[in-house]
Design a protein around this motif. Sequence first.
Motif, PDB file in Angstrom:
ATOM      1  N   HIS A 157      -0.652  -0.752  -2.697  1.00  0.00           N
ATOM      2  CA  HIS A 157       0.364  -0.112  -1.868  1.00  0.00           C
ATOM      3  C   HIS A 157       1.661  -0.918  -1.949  1.00  0.00           C
ATOM      4  N   GLY A 158       2.783  -0.251  -1.726  1.00  0.00           N
ATOM      5  CA  GLY A 158       4.051  -0.958  -1.659  1.00  0.00           C
ATOM      6  C   GLY A 158       4.763  -1.061  -2.997  1.00  0.00           C
ATOM      7  N   THR A 168      -1.984  -2.578   6.132  1.00  0.00           N
ATOM      8  CA  THR A 168      -1.500  -2.012   4.869  1.00  0.00           C
ATOM      9  C   THR A 168      -0.200  -1.253   5.087  1.00  0.00           C
ATOM     10  N   ALA A 195       3.251  -2.908   3.585  1.00  0.00           N
ATOM     11  CA  ALA A 195       3.679  -2.245   2.352  1.00  0.00           C
ATOM     12  C   ALA A 195       5.156  -1.893   2.334  1.00  0.00           C
ATOM     13  N   ARG A 240       3.578  -5.975  -1.824  1.00  0.00           N
ATOM     14  CA  ARG A 240       2.611  -5.252  -2.638  1.00  0.00           C
ATOM     15  C   ARG A 240       1.238  -5.584  -2.054  1.00  0.00           C
ATOM     16  N   VAL A 241       0.610  -4.609  -1.429  1.00  0.00           N
ATOM     17  CA  VAL A 241      -0.638  -4.824  -0.701  1.00  0.00           C
ATOM     18  C   VAL A 241      -1.810  -4.320  -1.542  1.00  0.00           C
TER      19      VAL A 241
END
Length: 316
Positions: A37-38, A62, A66, A70-71
């Motif tokens: 994510h992100g 998250t 994000a 960057r998760v």
Amino acid sequence: MSRLMRHVTTGPYAPPVAARELTVTSADGARLHVEVHGPDGAPAVLLSHGWTCSTAFWAAQTRALATDHRVIVYDQRGHGRSPASAQLPYTTDMLADDLEAVLGATLEPGEQAVLAGHSMGGMTMMAAAGRPKFQEHAAAVLLCSTGSSQLVAEATVVPLMRASNLRTRFTRAILGSKAPLGPVTPIGKRVLKYATMGPGSAPDKVEACARIVHACPREVRYGWSHVLEHLQLDAGVGDLTMPVAVVAGTADRLTPVAHARRIAEALPDCAGLTELAGLGHMTPVEAPGAVTSKIRELSEQYVKSESKSDKGADAA
């Protein structure tokens, strides 16, 4: 309804949509579901969930992180969208192998991140602590509501019983039960809240945790319970040589706060012990802001600042 979709679908505890998904193969061929994510290029954070949970457990963290991180989240083998392993019995080496595989697939060589683990996810960090890839990628670690040994003997999920061999036997029977949890019901939520959450936990948080835990296949729950029963990762705590912060709820019945205090004392570089008054075992859901803030604090201090200093050195 598929067990993969039994998590809540609205509100702050509903899992966000990943920027990308991938399947990572571990050392023994086990397949792991991984989400990223992100924004690309942002400082990285990896989140490892606990026993009977899934990536959905980290929904609040998250979503919040994000925005500028960057998760990376992944399902432990047998949980969520990661199939159960053909290799049995489960072991802590498998946890370490899986984490190394995810790190290798999602981070560039030499790239560092904050690694956060809840419960069995924290045990994953201890199991992998001495591994080269862990040492390469872990800038800092957050251990939430976890322990390194004596889990069954020290758990207080059996009410009105002092520490004794009898309580240990009852606890072992409860945590290692093969009985199906069935659908989420009001009674089921009350039982889960008593065993895993603080008495003041809001209904939406109990609902979110119950849906996640009840979705875990009973054979997976049973298989990993034996790993927790015989857990011995005290040596792994000493291998966590990077800065490590510890978070625990003072009303945790599964891993009472004494575990967190012992871990904090044994760490080579403890970045602080945070005790959350009145909270139970599910700290990332019970206190999402506090856990997110601790992860962000570690990132700011040990990941972002390092990146900025590197850029300054390159410019000079």
